[in-house]
Design an enzyme around this catalytic site. Structure first.
Site, mmCIF file in Angstrom:
data_model
loop_
_atom_site.group_PDB
_atom_site.id
_atom_site.type_symbol
_atom_site.label_atom_id
_atom_site.label_comp_id
_atom_site.label_asym_id
_atom_site.label_seq_id
_atom_site.Cartn_x
_atom_site.Cartn_y
_atom_site.Cartn_z
ATOM 1 N N GLU A 12 0.820 -1.213 0.000
ATOM 2 C CA GLU A 12 0.000 0.000 0.000
ATOM 3 C C GLU A 12 0.855 1.264 0.000
ATOM 4 O O GLU A 12 0.547 2.234 0.682
ATOM 5 C CB GLU A 12 -0.961 -0.026 1.192
ATOM 6 C CG GLU A 12 -1.974 -1.152 1.054
ATOM 7 C CD GLU A 12 -2.911 -1.285 2.243
ATOM 8 O OE1 GLU A 12 -2.551 -0.830 3.338
ATOM 9 O OE2 GLU A 12 -3.990 -1.850 2.064
ATOM 10 N N PRO A 60 3.114 7.697 6.547
ATOM 11 C CA PRO A 60 2.034 7.783 7.517
ATOM 12 C C PRO A 60 0.878 6.888 7.104
ATOM 13 O O PRO A 60 0.713 6.576 5.930
ATOM 14 C CB PRO A 60 1.618 9.257 7.474
ATOM 15 C CG PRO A 60 2.263 9.831 6.283
ATOM 16 C CD PRO A 60 3.410 8.978 5.914
ATOM 17 N N HIS A 107 -18.081 -11.220 5.443
ATOM 18 C CA HIS A 107 -16.823 -10.551 5.759
ATOM 19 C C HIS A 107 -16.075 -11.279 6.867
ATOM 20 O O HIS A 107 -16.668 -11.603 7.893
ATOM 21 C CB HIS A 107 -17.071 -9.096 6.178
ATOM 22 C CG HIS A 107 -15.795 -8.329 6.385
ATOM 23 N ND1 HIS A 107 -15.463 -7.720 7.569
ATOM 24 C CD2 HIS A 107 -14.744 -8.121 5.549
ATOM 25 C CE1 HIS A 107 -14.261 -7.149 7.446
ATOM 26 N NE2 HIS A 107 -13.813 -7.378 6.237
ATOM 27 N N HIS A 108 -14.809 -11.576 6.632
ATOM 28 C CA HIS A 108 -13.953 -12.205 7.634
ATOM 29 C C HIS A 108 -12.683 -11.377 7.811
ATOM 30 O O HIS A 108 -11.743 -11.520 7.029
ATOM 31 C CB HIS A 108 -13.551 -13.618 7.192
ATOM 32 C CG HIS A 108 -14.681 -14.593 7.128
ATOM 33 N ND1 HIS A 108 -14.609 -15.758 6.390
ATOM 34 C CD2 HIS A 108 -15.904 -14.589 7.713
ATOM 35 C CE1 HIS A 108 -15.752 -16.431 6.532
ATOM 36 N NE2 HIS A 108 -16.554 -15.739 7.315
ATOM 37 N N GLU A 109 -12.663 -10.519 8.823
ATOM 38 C CA GLU A 109 -11.421 -9.813 9.165
ATOM 39 C C GLU A 109 -10.650 -10.719 10.120
ATOM 40 O O GLU A 109 -11.123 -11.001 11.217
ATOM 41 C CB GLU A 109 -11.745 -8.468 9.821
ATOM 42 C CG GLU A 109 -10.544 -7.732 10.419
ATOM 43 C CD GLU A 109 -9.405 -7.492 9.433
ATOM 44 O OE1 GLU A 109 -9.625 -6.766 8.460
ATOM 45 O OE2 GLU A 109 -8.290 -8.047 9.638
ATOM 46 N N HIS A 140 -8.382 -8.710 1.157
ATOM 47 C CA HIS A 140 -7.719 -7.429 1.432
ATOM 48 C C HIS A 140 -6.475 -7.714 2.265
ATOM 49 O O HIS A 140 -6.391 -8.739 2.926
ATOM 50 C CB HIS A 140 -8.671 -6.475 2.146
ATOM 51 C CG HIS A 140 -9.605 -5.806 1.186
ATOM 52 N ND1 HIS A 140 -9.824 -4.453 1.168
ATOM 53 C CD2 HIS A 140 -10.330 -6.320 0.163
ATOM 54 C CE1 HIS A 140 -10.665 -4.158 0.189
ATOM 55 N NE2 HIS A 140 -11.005 -5.263 -0.435
ATOM 56 N N GLU A 141 -5.493 -6.822 2.192
ATOM 57 C CA GLU A 141 -4.156 -7.079 2.749
ATOM 58 C C GLU A 141 -3.699 -8.467 2.291
ATOM 59 O O GLU A 141 -3.317 -9.322 3.080
ATOM 60 C CB GLU A 141 -4.144 -6.979 4.287
ATOM 61 C CG GLU A 141 -4.498 -5.607 4.817
ATOM 62 C CD GLU A 141 -6.012 -5.382 4.831
ATOM 63 O OE1 GLU A 141 -6.439 -4.326 4.330
ATOM 64 O OE2 GLU A 141 -6.754 -6.238 5.317
ATOM 65 N N GLU A 166 -10.234 3.644 0.548
ATOM 66 C CA GLU A 166 -10.296 3.919 1.984
ATOM 67 C C GLU A 166 -9.228 4.913 2.449
ATOM 68 O O GLU A 166 -9.446 5.657 3.393
ATOM 69 C CB GLU A 166 -10.173 2.609 2.775
ATOM 70 C CG GLU A 166 -8.854 1.893 2.554
ATOM 71 C CD GLU A 166 -8.861 0.457 3.092
ATOM 72 O OE1 GLU A 166 -9.862 -0.235 2.877
ATOM 73 O OE2 GLU A 166 -7.880 0.060 3.723
HETATM 74 C C1 NOJ Z 1 -8.949 -3.133 5.701
HETATM 75 C C2 NOJ Z 1 -9.701 -3.336 4.442
HETATM 76 O O1 NOJ Z 1 -8.979 -2.898 3.316
HETATM 77 C C3 NOJ Z 1 -11.001 -2.584 4.547
HETATM 78 O O2 NOJ Z 1 -11.696 -2.650 3.341
HETATM 79 C C4 NOJ Z 1 -11.803 -3.153 5.686
HETATM 80 O O3 NOJ Z 1 -12.949 -2.379 5.856
HETATM 81 C C5 NOJ Z 1 -11.004 -3.149 6.986
HETATM 82 N N1 NOJ Z 1 -9.709 -3.691 6.794
HETATM 83 C C6 NOJ Z 1 -11.713 -3.952 8.064
HETATM 84 O O4 NOJ Z 1 -11.644 -5.314 7.779
#
Ligand code: NOJ
Ligand code: CA
Length: 701
Positions: free
Chosen positions: A188, A208, A413-415, A483-484, A508
């Site tokens: 990123e 930053p 969604h799975h964070e 993501h990531e 974002e």
């Molecule tokens: C980073 C992701 O790029 C974003 O899209 C997401 O909302 C947040 N993490 C939370 O999982």
């Protein structure tokens, strides 16, 4: 003498023509001192040569027509327990092959992909003990070259603990580069434009807003895009990254040389450990006389294996909305304890209603599951996120049933909060729940430092995790938007359910980044760099450009017309309309988002320069309609579009969404003009793009 050897080993089915065209002695510098075999592409535009020095060091060099692009460069490995793989090799055999086939993508930038190459395999053996075997596989396509190392099954070496891969790229000239700093955790970073000799990636550390950064050297991430003085465009990347570590490129500015520098593991003390037989990812070099050719190359897909997922009829490319931007703006939160929880049953139903009314496909709901109170800033993240338990104010079953009754899909969604072991433990349970509910798409996330400590997002250990997720998801008929993530290497050909990923500063950053968000030249850079690695879930579609009243210090640095153009310019089979739904109400520009396709019969880059501007046109598979997107950086630009890509003799209606009078990304971003004109294949039209502006055209029969 070499020639004779080759004639003997060629399979009889090879035509003499291919043999003659594929093998000609090379002329890279120092060639007279080496054995060499030059492998031409089908129409002789590119070539890659295998080289073997008198000391038995293998190498290669790359030419575009008669120009040397990558001069004689050596190949090898440094291993933990045994001698390096470096020299004393002799050639014990070789094999020439070629392919010209068309294959079909289930979805993608284009339906039919032509895969046309010549291939040379060289079999090498060490002349000294322990006589290890190594094959080098070279391919020449008309749009670039590639090579990979292969270690065949052998007594001499059962396993390799790799400390470094020593693939060199001795560049012939001080190319102009578009580079992003090498990073073991994230991709990123913004791209910087400089000569190769001026790259200083260490200065770009610790930008930053970035959660984590680990750059051991002056190294860059790939894709690395370059341009020669003659205007040849070159991009170095890799394809088919499986069970190995990501390759960054260490930069030797004095000698104009790049060298592979694999992402490591502090925990394990090596860069990759593999069982033999083994093949590395392809090291790939795109070559194009113009910038557009890089974007239209499908070499990365062609270097990957055909699909291993038999039935993918359960996934359809789609546009989606979501309970998402509101958290990034601070209007609501992921966690429930804050008292302003976004993912409530009522809010989800509002989004579902809007999505159904406007004919979009899905709704992403983030913050639906327990664990978010213990997310960013915590070290003890194992066992925190639960991927089957909703918060008390979110009735998952009710929301899903409601969505299905309206023909809308809920995107799960799975964070993981970068605790992949916690995720892996729940993987089957979480995907079984999705299957029972009839959900077919999940967005995953890996925010934060990887647990266990000492592992990095782009190291072999995590690459195996991402791969496990994809393969498990395929079993449950689930498509993944990571993501990531690890960078794209074309694996979506083999695993089409790896539909999209982030892997670059997305929208974002405009909501919260302390460095002013994405500058106006961000996306004109990204198209010719990050996007060469595959689909990008950028999440376009912000209409409230100044983010009022939520954010005083942030904004989106494009015009509204550019936000629309991004639906065409950026390719992703899942494409978000990311703004708050209230910001779309009553907006004439929203019609473009309703209309625009997500799955393409064909795509063509009509014009563009790296970091400056690009114009892309795509034909939608389902309707046969065409969509054109054009974006520019901070500079205004006049472009002229020749519609000769349209089929002859048919009249079309073009709905044109362009920057209005005095539009400007900063001072007047929402000035949008919509025109409806009749066009056909003989039409030529001129357009003005504002600073940070864009143009979006829906062309309907
Ligand atoms: C980073 C992701 O790029 C974003 O899209 C997401 O909302 C947040 N993490 C939370 O999982
Ligand atoms: Ca520029």
């Amino acid at each position: 003498m070499l020639r004779t050897i080759f004639y003997k080993v060629f399979p009889m089915k090879q035509s003499i023509l291919i043999i003659l065209s594929a093998l000609i002695l090379v002329s890279c510098s120092e060639e007279k001192k080496r054995y060499s075999i030059r492998l031409f592409s089908p129409s002789h535009k590119t070539s890659i040569s295998f080289l073997l020095s008198p000391g038995g060091t293998p190498g290669y060099c790359v030419q575009y027509k008669d120009q040397i692009i990558v001069d004689s460069s050596s190949l090898g490995f440094e291993l933990k327990e045994t001698a390096p793989i470096k020299s004393d090799f002799e050639m014990i055999g070789n094999h020439l092959d070629s392919l010209n086939e068309n294959w079909e993508q289930p979805w993608g930038e284009q339906r039919i992909v032509n895969n046309h190459y010549n291939e040379l395999t060289v079999n090498l053996r060490e002349k000294i003990e322990p006589h290890r075997l190594m094959n080098l596989i070279f391919r020449s396509y008309d749009d670039g070259v590639a090579f990979r190392y292969e270690f065949p099954d052998q007594e001499a070496m059962r396993e390799m603990t790799i400390l470094e891969e020593n693939t060199k790229f001795r560049l012939k000239e001080d190319y102009t580069c578009w580079w992003a700093p090498g990073d073991w955790d994230i991709t990123e970073h913004l791209y910087t434009n400089s000569l190769l000799s001026k790259i200083d990636a260490t200065k770009k550390r610790n930008q930053p807003s970035l959660g984590q950064t680990y750059i051991p050297d002056n190294a860059v991430n790939t894709p690395l895009t370059m341009r020669s003085k003659d205007g040849l465009h070159i991009s170095i990347h890799e394809a088919a990254l499986v069970n190995y570590s990501d390759m960054t490129l260490k930069v030797d500015t004095a000698n104009l040389q790049l060298q592979s520098s694999l992402v490591g593991s502090d925990r394990l003390g090596y860069k990759a450990k593999v069982q033999v037989p083994f093949k590395t990812p392809w090291r790939m070099i795109l070559l194009s006389p113009n910038a557009a050719g890089l974007v239209d190359s499908r070499m990365i897909l062609n270097l990957n294996e055909p699909s291993k997922v038999k039935d993918v009829s359960w996934f359809k490319p789609m546009k989606y909305t979501g309970i998402w931007w509101e958290m990034h703006l601070g209007k609501s939160s992921w966690d429930m304890a804050s008292g302003k929880h976004g993912a409530t049953t009522a809010n989800a139903k509002k989004y579902i209603d809007f999505t159904a009314k406007n004919g979009l496909g899905g709704v992403l709901v983030e913050g639906w599951n327990t664990g978010w109170e213990h997310w960013i800033g915590f070290d003890d993240r194992e066992g925190v996120f639960d991927f089957v338990t909703p918060y008390a104010d979110y009735n998952l079953e009710e929301v899903v049933q409601y969505a299905h009754s309206k023909g809308v899909e809920i995107i799960m969604h799975h964070e993981t909060s970068s605790a992949p072991q916690t995720y892996e433990k729940q993987l089957d349970k979480a995907y079984a729940l999705m299957k029972r509910l009839g959900l077919h798409t999940v967005k995953t996330g890996y925010v934060g430092k990887i647990l266990p400590k000492g592992e990095y997002h782009h190291g072999q250990w995590m690459i195996n995790h991402y791969q496990k997720v994809i393969e498990t998801a395929a079993k449950y008929q689930i498509a993944v938007d990571a993501h990531e993530p690890i960078k794209g290497t074309g694996l979506q050909r083999t695993w089409p359910n790896f539909v999209s990923r982030e892997g670059m500063r997305g929208q974002e950053f405009n909501a919260w980044s302390s460095d002013g968000g994405n500058p106006p030249d961000h996306l004109p850079n990204v198209v010719f760099t990050r996007m060469l690695s595959g689909p990008f879930d950028f999440t376009p579609g912000v209409f409230n450009i100044k983010l009022k009243p939520y954010k005083d210090k942030n904004q989106v640095s494009t015009t509204l017309a550019q936000q629309l153009a991004l639906y065409v310019v950026i390719y992703s089979p899942v494409q978000m309309a990311c703004d708050l739904i209230e910001n779309y109400e009553g907006q004439p520009g929203f019609q473009f988002i309703r209309d625009v396709g997500t799955d393409w019969e064909s795509s063509k880059t009509l014009a563009g320069e790296v970091g400056d501007f690009v114009t892309i046109v795509r034909q939608e598979k389902k309707t046969g309609n065409w969509f054109l997107g054009s974006i520019t950086d901070e500079n205004a630009r006049d472009i002229s579009v020749d519609f000769s890509f349209l089929p002859k003799g048919i009249e079309f209606t073009a709905d044109v969404y362009k920057d209005g009078a005095n539009a400007h990304w900063d001072s007047n971003p929402t000035s949008l003009q919509i025109d409806h004109v009749k066009i056909n294949s003989t039409t030529k039209l001129d357009f003005h793009l504002a600073p940070g502006g864009g143009l979006a055209i829906a062309i309907k029969k």
